[in-house]
Design an enzyme around this catalytic site. Sequence first.
Site, mmCIF file in Angstrom:
data_model
loop_
_atom_site.group_PDB
_atom_site.id
_atom_site.type_symbol
_atom_site.label_atom_id
_atom_site.label_comp_id
_atom_site.label_asym_id
_atom_site.label_seq_id
_atom_site.Cartn_x
_atom_site.Cartn_y
_atom_site.Cartn_z
ATOM 1 N N CYS A 33 0.819 -1.221 0.000
ATOM 2 C CA CYS A 33 0.000 0.000 0.000
ATOM 3 C C CYS A 33 0.854 1.273 0.000
ATOM 4 O O CYS A 33 0.442 2.294 -0.542
ATOM 5 C CB CYS A 33 -0.962 0.004 1.175
ATOM 6 S SG CYS A 33 -0.152 -0.172 2.765
ATOM 7 N N HIS A 83 -1.215 1.101 7.414
ATOM 8 C CA HIS A 83 -1.780 1.157 6.063
ATOM 9 C C HIS A 83 -1.637 2.593 5.539
ATOM 10 O O HIS A 83 -1.730 3.546 6.301
ATOM 11 C CB HIS A 83 -3.253 0.750 6.085
ATOM 12 C CG HIS A 83 -3.909 0.761 4.741
ATOM 13 N ND1 HIS A 83 -3.440 0.006 3.679
ATOM 14 C CD2 HIS A 83 -4.988 1.440 4.273
ATOM 15 C CE1 HIS A 83 -4.208 0.221 2.618
ATOM 16 N NE2 HIS A 83 -5.143 1.088 2.951
#
Length: 380
Positions: A79, A300
């Site tokens: 990510c 994330h």
Amino acid sequence: DIEDEETTGEVSKNPDLSTLYMLQVVSKAIDISLAKELKNLLFGSSICCFSEEWKIQSFTFNNIPQLKYGIVQKKGGPCGVLAAVQACVLQQLIFADSNRNKDTRCLQPSEVHRTKCLTMAIADILWRAGGNEKAIVALPSGRQQFTPIGKYKADGILETLILHSATRYEDLIVFLQQNIHQFEIGPCGCILLTVSVILSRSINLVRNDFDVLTNRLIGSHGYCTQELVNLLLTGKAVSNVFNDVIELDSGNGNITILKGITSRSDIGLLSLFEHYDVCQVGCYLKTPKYPIWLVCSESHFSVLFCLEKDLLGDWKTERRFDLYYYDGLANQEEEIRLTVDTTQMCAEDKENDLTPPLEHCIRTKWQGAVIDWNGTEPIL
């Protein structure tokens, strides 16, 4: 087919530059020693391999009409790379053509235009990493370029690479235009970009950027480390998010040097770790040149952005403004628009777990601001 006619119109406006002059790109095959060094830098060992999540990930765009600008993440892991590229694509999409008044139409690009923005974004990332002097684009050849022997585990990707070097920005753009499908459609565009950005910076310089020589670019569970995210955003793989360098006296005349961000970045970063007082994000990342930020929350990375270029230079604009949020992994199906009001103060309760982490991140920059999700269900 009307859309086809539109597309042909767009293509003819951008003549293929390669017909106008000779492309000066030097190509050579990867060898085993370079492949080993790359693996050591990425994983800390030459017998580690890219995970399945990385192998299947390219920079493929979203087909939901409101989110056509968005890159879709298939599984967890890369990510940090995807969010960094997404942010650079948005920079091209929203701010490359400075004359236009920004409205949400720029977030619904044609397929041709968003591919062009991806090309320019990748070019900028690689050129910046190469010190604005050179870039290396790693592309697969479809066959092994060396025989994997000794302490090296083949992964079917690194062994096939051909490394293409450009020393002129124009050559880099043309070469990427010709090969952008490798990044956009893949299958392993994310790995290709990661290898290309490391080689554009050079393995030695990346290692010298680290605080600790044994650091690596991909951590546990296949997550991107802060070093890899910083390399993509700023061209240097430094380990920290504060400004400049901090020297710590560790006694006995030993000085520990901690390296941070050395100048104002094009793209910014906001971190949930700062809300919890674990780190401090310096103004070079918190107040970037463009109002686009990576958001680091719960290991994330996702993206926040504003359509108003003045946001970071005009206090009047900063009184009340909209931020758009995009997360390529969360199966987002609609536009998420947050209205941030800095003229009011929200009573923030640090112990209250029901505040969305995204709000905590936004308030590390706009302290105490009131945030309205405009009818979208807040993401907890």
